[in-house]
Design a protein around this motif. Sequence first.
Motif, PDB file in Angstrom:
ATOM      1  N   VAL A  13       0.876  -1.182   0.000  1.00 51.35           N
ATOM      2  CA  VAL A  13       0.000   0.000   0.000  1.00 51.35           C
ATOM      3  C   VAL A  13       0.912   1.231   0.000  1.00 51.35           C
ATOM      4  O   VAL A  13       1.682   1.423   0.940  1.00 51.35           O
ATOM      5  CB  VAL A  13      -0.927  -0.022   1.239  1.00 51.35           C
ATOM      6  N   GLY A  14       0.836   2.009  -1.083  1.00 56.05           N
ATOM      7  CA  GLY A  14       1.797   3.107  -1.268  1.00 56.05           C
ATOM      8  C   GLY A  14       2.920   2.641  -2.184  1.00 56.05           C
ATOM      9  O   GLY A  14       4.076   3.044  -2.043  1.00 56.05           O
ATOM     10  N   ALA A  77       2.034   4.436   2.989  1.00 55.07           N
ATOM     11  CA  ALA A  77       1.293   5.467   2.244  1.00 55.07           C
ATOM     12  C   ALA A  77       0.915   6.625   3.165  1.00 55.07           C
ATOM     13  O   ALA A  77      -0.038   7.350   2.896  1.00 55.07           O
ATOM     14  CB  ALA A  77       0.050   4.849   1.616  1.00 55.07           C
ATOM     15  N   GLY A  78       1.655   6.772   4.271  1.00 56.44           N
ATOM     16  CA  GLY A  78       1.380   7.871   5.203  1.00 56.44           C
ATOM     17  C   GLY A  78       0.462   7.441   6.346  1.00 56.44           C
ATOM     18  O   GLY A  78      -0.316   6.486   6.216  1.00 56.44           O
ATOM     19  N   VAL A  96      -0.884  -6.773   8.787  1.00 54.70           N
ATOM     20  CA  VAL A  96      -0.343  -5.508   8.282  1.00 54.70           C
ATOM     21  C   VAL A  96       1.013  -5.212   8.930  1.00 54.70           C
ATOM     22  O   VAL A  96       1.139  -5.257  10.155  1.00 54.70           O
ATOM     23  CB  VAL A  96      -1.315  -4.340   8.596  1.00 54.70           C
ATOM     24  N   VAL A  97       2.017  -4.933   8.103  1.00 54.03           N
ATOM     25  CA  VAL A  97       3.278  -4.382   8.612  1.00 54.03           C
ATOM     26  C   VAL A  97       3.284  -2.924   8.170  1.00 54.03           C
ATOM     27  O   VAL A  97       3.305  -2.632   6.974  1.00 54.03           O
ATOM     28  CB  VAL A  97       4.507  -5.134   8.060  1.00 54.03           C
ATOM     29  N   ASP A  98       3.217  -2.024   9.152  1.00 47.44           N
ATOM     30  CA  ASP A  98       2.974  -0.616   8.836  1.00 47.44           C
ATOM     31  C   ASP A  98       4.218   0.235   9.038  1.00 47.44           C
ATOM     32  O   ASP A  98       4.761   0.308  10.137  1.00 47.44           O
ATOM     33  CB  ASP A  98       1.836  -0.096   9.734  1.00 47.44           C
ATOM     34  N   ASN A  99       4.612   0.924   7.973  1.00 53.09           N
ATOM     35  CA  ASN A  99       5.825   1.737   8.024  1.00 53.09           C
ATOM     36  C   ASN A  99       5.584   3.159   8.552  1.00 53.09           C
ATOM     37  O   ASN A  99       6.537   3.893   8.776  1.00 53.09           O
ATOM     38  CB  ASN A  99       6.432   1.791   6.616  1.00 53.09           C
ATOM     39  N   SER A 100       4.349   3.540   8.745  1.00 55.65           N
ATOM     40  CA  SER A 100       4.091   4.913   9.221  1.00 55.65           C
ATOM     41  C   SER A 100       4.262   4.980  10.747  1.00 55.65           C
ATOM     42  O   SER A 100       4.456   3.958  11.404  1.00 55.65           O
ATOM     43  CB  SER A 100       2.668   5.333   8.871  1.00 55.65           C
ATOM     44  N   THR A 165      11.868  11.633   3.495  1.00 57.97           N
ATOM     45  CA  THR A 165      10.634  12.419   3.372  1.00 57.97           C
ATOM     46  C   THR A 165       9.773  11.904   2.226  1.00 57.97           C
ATOM     47  O   THR A 165       8.568  12.113   2.213  1.00 57.97           O
ATOM     48  CB  THR A 165      10.971  13.912   3.113  1.00 57.97           C
ATOM     49  N   GLY A 166      10.380  11.251   1.241  1.00 59.76           N
ATOM     50  CA  GLY A 166       9.615  10.707   0.122  1.00 59.76           C
ATOM     51  C   GLY A 166      10.107  11.228  -1.211  1.00 59.76           C
ATOM     52  O   GLY A 166      11.074  11.989  -1.290  1.00 59.76           O
TER      53      GLY A 166
END
Length: 339
Positions: A13-14, A77-78, A96-100, A165-166
């Motif tokens: 996702v993202g 994806a933020g 879910v493995v979430d990077n945010s 930052t992206g």
Amino acid sequence: MLKKKDKYVVAIVGATGAVGNEMAEVLEERNFPVKKLRLFASERSEGKIISFHDESVTVEILTENVFKGIDIALFSAGGERSLHYAPIATKEGCVVVDNSSAWRMDPKVPLVVPEVNTHDLKWHKGIIANPNCSTIQMVVVLKPIHDAAKIKRVVVTTFQSVSGTGKKAMDELLNQTSDLLNFKDIKPLVYPHQIAFNCIPHIDKFMDDGYTKEEIKMVNETKKIMGDDSIRVTATTVRVPVFRGHSEAINIETEKKLTANAVRALLSKAPGVLVYDEPEKNVYPLPTLTAGKDEVYVGRIREDTTIENGINIWIAADNLRKGAALNAVQIAEKLIEMA
Ligand code: A2P
């Protein structure tokens, strides 16, 4: 909980972002057991094609209805998307493995760096948080030192690349550098100041006490990952005009005395760490060296002669890999091992 299978339906996702892109590369490189890869982003990216192994995968629009049949979703994806969509995904049985930063400090969500606290994966309830990039590379190095000599206090200054930052920030550094070299005016868009040829001591929002949120993340996340609230951490985080790779100057005070040689010996055996420390030959970690590499490079290992038990080190690592995509994929690999 993840069920044992030969191969898994995996989502990113993202997928069109700097980290999402790297996630697909890391999955491919490590031959992750992917039955089918699904890629999600905003409507801006619908229909984009990303190649994965020998296939072309089409980017789909992220909606609430996409998660049925997906076993593992890597989110980058933020925070807003993570807060909204991660619980929806887990209801469909997806892990879910979430990077945010959205779920990192939630006491019901494990925050994991596999070299440090794989054991915390045992109590996940569907969401696992991937820590902050600067924190990940620091704790990989702190863990063996803490186990050997108990860390009392850490003073860290970071030198963080714009890819953290992206994608837009990477474009901004490129465009500003080229415009300034061509005597053109520039207008900062992503950062509050010019980033080309500059250093900005400001990452994420300022809090009331004068620290930035990025600095607070390093303090709180280190304690949570290391499972030790007694470690005192103080941080200054700085954005520098580097595309890829974060560097950090770290001062570590321990309860037990460790010589520089003892630290070198400890770290040379530590998983995920590469001792790169021959200063007389100009050998020390650099972000240009660590780009595309998995390990956290450590060098400039010295005793701090101003306190009884202190060590100074300099580390560098690829923030898009160990600081984000690689750590997320390693978490997913551990989940499979434990399934
Ligand atoms: P898109 O490229 O379609 O905007 P980065 O951190 O490098 O800027 O990447 C952010 C990622 O998050 C991109 O893949 C971006 O997709 C995705 N993203 C941003 N906003 C949304 C949204 N509202 N829905 C789905 N994906 C989003």
